[in-house]
Design a protein around this motif. Structure first.
Motif, short mmCIF file in Angstrom:
data_model
loop_
_atom_site.label_atom_id
_atom_site.label_comp_id
_atom_site.label_asym_id
_atom_site.label_seq_id
_atom_site.Cartn_x
_atom_site.Cartn_y
_atom_site.Cartn_z
N GLY A 59 0.78 -1.22 0.00
CA GLY A 59 0.00 0.00 0.00
C GLY A 59 0.82 1.28 0.00
N VAL A 60 2.04 1.20 -0.52
CA VAL A 60 2.92 2.37 -0.60
C VAL A 60 2.71 3.05 -1.96
CG1 VAL A 60 5.31 3.17 -0.62
CG2 VAL A 60 4.62 1.33 0.93
N ARG A 61 2.57 4.36 -1.93
CA ARG A 61 2.36 5.12 -3.16
C ARG A 61 3.64 5.11 -4.00
NH1 ARG A 61 0.08 10.79 -1.85
NH2 ARG A 61 -1.90 9.69 -1.92
N ILE A 62 3.49 4.94 -5.32
CA ILE A 62 4.62 4.87 -6.25
C ILE A 62 4.81 6.21 -6.94
CG2 ILE A 62 5.50 3.80 -8.37
CD1 ILE A 62 3.90 1.28 -7.56
N GLY A 63 6.03 6.75 -6.85
CA GLY A 63 6.36 7.99 -7.54
C GLY A 63 7.52 7.78 -8.49
N ALA A 64 7.53 8.53 -9.59
CA ALA A 64 8.63 8.45 -10.56
C ALA A 64 9.72 9.42 -10.15
CB ALA A 64 8.13 8.77 -11.96
N GLN A 65 10.91 8.89 -9.86
CA GLN A 65 12.04 9.76 -9.56
C GLN A 65 12.85 9.95 -10.84
OE1 GLN A 65 15.10 8.52 -6.75
NE2 GLN A 65 15.18 10.60 -5.98
N VAL A 66 12.59 11.08 -11.48
CA VAL A 66 13.18 11.37 -12.79
C VAL A 66 14.49 12.13 -12.64
CG1 VAL A 66 10.94 11.32 -13.95
CG2 VAL A 66 11.78 13.47 -12.99
N SER A 67 15.35 12.01 -13.64
CA SER A 67 16.70 12.53 -13.50
C SER A 67 17.27 12.91 -14.85
CB SER A 67 17.58 11.44 -12.87
OG SER A 67 18.95 11.78 -12.90
N TYR A 68 18.37 13.66 -14.80
CA TYR A 68 19.20 13.79 -15.99
C TYR A 68 19.74 12.41 -16.36
CZ TYR A 68 19.42 18.92 -15.54
OH TYR A 68 19.12 20.26 -15.47
N ARG A 69 20.10 12.23 -17.64
CA ARG A 69 20.65 10.96 -18.11
C ARG A 69 22.13 10.90 -17.66
NH1 ARG A 69 19.22 7.66 -22.69
NH2 ARG A 69 17.82 9.30 -23.41
N ASP A 70 22.37 10.32 -16.47
CA ASP A 70 23.68 10.40 -15.85
C ASP A 70 23.92 9.21 -14.92
OD1 ASP A 70 26.16 11.34 -14.91
OD2 ASP A 70 25.21 12.62 -13.39
N LEU A 71 24.00 8.01 -15.49
CA LEU A 71 24.26 6.83 -14.68
C LEU A 71 25.62 6.89 -13.98
CD1 LEU A 71 22.97 3.74 -16.73
CD2 LEU A 71 22.22 4.46 -14.45
#
Length: 254
Positions: A59-71
């Motif tokens: 029951g944990v809310r899912i969020g998108a952690q978006v980033s620069y393309r920088d692995l």
């Protein structure tokens, strides 16, 4: 007077292949919102799937952690990305995570930028606008988690997206209410007792002491607990227990 309410979020899925950084399973027993790495600074398809499945089960809310393309730089290096390209990359990351969220019986419920992108969007109107454009391109009016008073939140509100304010118990603040850059001494708070004390102050009083000793008022709906520090899961559990004992209700943001 009603009891204070706070959301607890953590950065999860920050591994790649055989390399695992965050204790996702333990943290998903504590937090109410999970910022899931979408593959640009960390994360891979299998990791994203596993985190989404466990989050949905608990029951944990899912969020998108978006980033620069920088692995290589873990998304913490400054980059100059044209706005249209950045908007496409934001949309791409959200879309990738949405596939796994829906397969797990859930959905992407909000977006939070990571690292250098998060900090850039505090002041940079163009990059903030590109993030919001990418969100709308991928998913419509999703809530945006970010620093109070940031350009990111201004852009989100102008576009009709809910702006959710967050604070960091383990990061030092300037007197202006911004985060002290990680490259500066004292930017990260390592003492567990101090993290717990700051968490209580933020949740109950909406205030924190800056690096130079000033009281800083912080509008906070969600408290970030970093998952990539040693002992993060145990510290997160302690923070949640102390908040509950102090009469703070821990729940996902409205």
């Amino acid at each position: 007077m009603t009891d204070p309410v706070i959301d607890l979020n953590a950065d999860l899925g920050e591994g790649f292949g055989r390399w695992q950084l965050t204790d996702d399973d333990s943290l998903l027993s504590v937090v109410t919102s999970a910022n899931v790495a979408c593959g640009f600074h960390a994360g891979d398809p299998s990791t994203m799937r596993r985190v989404c499945e466990t989050a949905a089960e608990r029951g944990v809310r899912i969020g998108a952690q978006v980033s620069y393309r920088d692995l290589a730089g873990f998304g913490r290096r400054a980059m100059d990305v044209p706005p249209d390209e950045l908007a496409d990359e934001i949309a791409y990351q959200i879309g990738a995570l949405e596939v796994f969220a829906r397969a797990a019986g859930s959905r992407v419920a909000y977006v939070k930028p990571h690292g250098a992108l998060y900090n850039r969007a505090v002041h940079d109107t163009e990059q903030a606008g590109a993030i919001v454009a990418g969100i709308r391109r991928a998913a419509g009016p999703l809530p945006v988690l970010g620093l109070p008073g940031s350009q990111l939140h201004a852009a989100a509100q102008a576009a009709g997206l809910p702006a959710v304010t967050e604070a960091f118990a383990d990061r030092a603040y300037t007197a202006a209410g911004t985060l002290v850059p990680r490259r500066e001494p004292g930017a990260v708070v390592h003492d567990p007792d101090a993290v717990v004390k700051r968490s209580l102050g933020l949740a109950r009083d909406h205030a924190v002491t800056s690096l130079d000793g000033e009281r800083v008022e912080v509008d906070v709906q969600s408290l970030c607990l970093h998952g990539d520090t040693p002992g993060a899961a145990a510290l997160a559990r302690r923070v949640r227990d102390e908040l509950t004992a102090a009469g703070v209700r821990v729940a996902a943001f409205a």
